[in-house]
Write an enzyme that holds these catalytic residues in place. Structure first.
Site, PDB file in Angstrom:
ATOM      1  N   GLY A  11       0.727  -1.298  -0.021  1.00 54.36           N
ATOM      2  CA  GLY A  11      -0.125   0.071   0.072  1.00 54.36           C
ATOM      3  C   GLY A  11       0.841   1.332   0.295  1.00 54.36           C
ATOM      4  N   CYS A  12       0.533   2.253   0.516  1.00 48.55           N
ATOM      5  CA  CYS A  12       1.058   3.699   0.491  1.00 48.55           C
ATOM      6  C   CYS A  12       2.647   3.301   1.090  1.00 48.55           C
ATOM      7  CB  CYS A  12       0.509   4.707   1.365  1.00 48.55           C
ATOM      8  SG  CYS A  12       1.401   6.344   1.633  1.00 48.55           S
ATOM      9  N   TYR A  13       3.765   3.510   0.315  1.00 48.46           N
ATOM     10  CA  TYR A  13       5.058   3.335   0.804  1.00 48.46           C
ATOM     11  C   TYR A  13       5.456   4.075   1.871  1.00 48.46           C
ATOM     12  CZ  TYR A  13       6.114   7.044  -3.000  1.00 48.46           C
ATOM     13  OH  TYR A  13       6.204   8.176  -3.797  1.00 48.46           O
ATOM     14  N   TRP A  14       4.917   5.035   2.372  1.00 48.62           N
ATOM     15  CA  TRP A  14       5.461   5.765   3.458  1.00 48.62           C
ATOM     16  C   TRP A  14       5.540   4.895   4.728  1.00 48.62           C
ATOM     17  CZ3 TRP A  14       1.724  10.611   2.447  1.00 48.62           C
ATOM     18  CH2 TRP A  14       2.435  11.183   1.716  1.00 48.62           C
ATOM     19  N   HIS A  56      -1.286   4.633   6.567  1.00 45.98           N
ATOM     20  CA  HIS A  56      -2.251   3.733   6.472  1.00 45.98           C
ATOM     21  C   HIS A  56      -2.135   2.363   7.223  1.00 45.98           C
ATOM     22  CE1 HIS A  56       0.585   1.519   4.057  1.00 45.98           C
ATOM     23  NE2 HIS A  56      -0.381   0.574   3.878  1.00 45.98           N
TER      24      HIS A  56
END
Ligand code: SME
Length: 306
Positions: free
Chosen positions: A10-13, A154
């Protein structure tokens, strides 16, 4: 020696932040993998037409951490049954995936899939295949959550507490063979890191559970097989999450302050030897994320040697 694996969660952060907390990980970099254009920008990938997935390149020292542990952390940080959506982010760029650069990693990757399948009862939709290409994202996206504490993530934040807790617990317990010593330090570390109201162990003793090391207010000393949440977790041989203790038939109230609870068996093969019981003064404190990480914690506390 340095090994690498490419993980899309998902969101790489958030995914990068998770792996930056793992001992033995030498370097993480966020970027875009397995698309069909060249040197994509974030804006291009955002159109969701380039085939790229937001991905974290994880470079690690295999003598400190193995792929097995990395993949276990990865699967505990995603919804493995959600196609092209993680948390609030939707699109093929947010698909989950494991991309390898060495085929020698395949048996460990397959074993990780099988473990998830066995535990959660379904085959993950997570993609698995060789890395085809990877383009690093702009500098502003690298280590985003370190540069922007409190920024969008997330992944449930407790995941970051658990990944450190689990590793620190391993160091703390070391090769101590006495189960009471292991439980005592585990209860202390869990309570210190989380602040939960009651954290402790009940050990199987014949037909009953008997109170073991704990942190918190005085508690019931013996619980019968199949009784309360603890005895039920022992009987079923599985973790029980109780969002509201008043809704659990037969719940044993050791303190009126406890409002939600989780009980995780410590097992030796198929035999339950003890349970880890945690109580919270809030409703709905525990969910599947807690269950999966605390099962790993329980596995660490109960080592076959101990
Ligand atoms: N509530 C537990 C009893 C143990 S205390 O929470 C410490 C149960 O129902 O088994």
């Amino acid at each position: 020696m340095t090994k690498e694996i490419y993980l899309s969660g998902g969101c790489y952060w958030g995914t990068q932040h998770l792996f930056s907390l793992v001992d033995g990980v030498r370097e993480t970099e966020v970027g875009f993998a397995n698309g069909h254009t060249d040197s994509p920008t974030y804006e291009e990938v955002y159109t969701d037409t380039t085939g790229f997935a937001e991905t974290v390149r994880v470079r690690y020292n295999p003598s400190v951490v193995n792929l097995d542990f990395l993949l276990a952390c990865f699967f505990r940080s995603i919804d493995p049954f959600s196609l092209n959506r993680q948390g609030g982010d939707a699109g093929t760029r947010y698909r989950t995936g494991i991309y390898y650069t060495s085929e020698a990693d395949l048996p460990e990757i397959e074993a990780a899939f099988s473990r998830v399948e066995k535990r959660l009862g379904g085959r993950p939709v997570t993609e698995c295949g060789p890395l085809q290409n990877f383009f690093p994202a702009h500098e502003a996206h690298q280590d985003y959550l370190r540069k922007n504490p409190g920024g969008y993530c997330h992944i449930p934040l407790k995941t970051f507490t658990y990944v450190r807790l689990l590793q620190d617990l391993r160091y703390l317990l070391g090769d101590e063979t006495d189960p009471v010593a292991r439980m005592a330090n585990a209860a202390s570390l869990i309570r210190e890191r989380t602040g939960w109201f009651w954290v402790g162990f009940y050990r199987v003793d014949g037909e009953q559970l008997v109170l073991g090391p704990f942190q918190g207010t005085p508690a019931c000393q013996r619980i019968g097989y199949g009784k309360g949440v603890c005895g039920t977790a022992w009987e079923r041989g599985e973790t029980i999450v109780v969002p509201d203790v008043e809704q659990f038939p037969g719940h044993i109230a050791c303190s009126n302050a406890s409002r939600s609870e989780i009980v995780v068996p410590l097992r030796d093969g198929n035999e339950v030897r003890a349970v880890l019981d945690i109580d919270s003064t809030d409703l709905g404190t525990f969910d599947l994320t807690d269950a999966l990480w605390l099962e790993a914690v329980a596995g660490t506390v109960y080592s076959a040697k101990a």
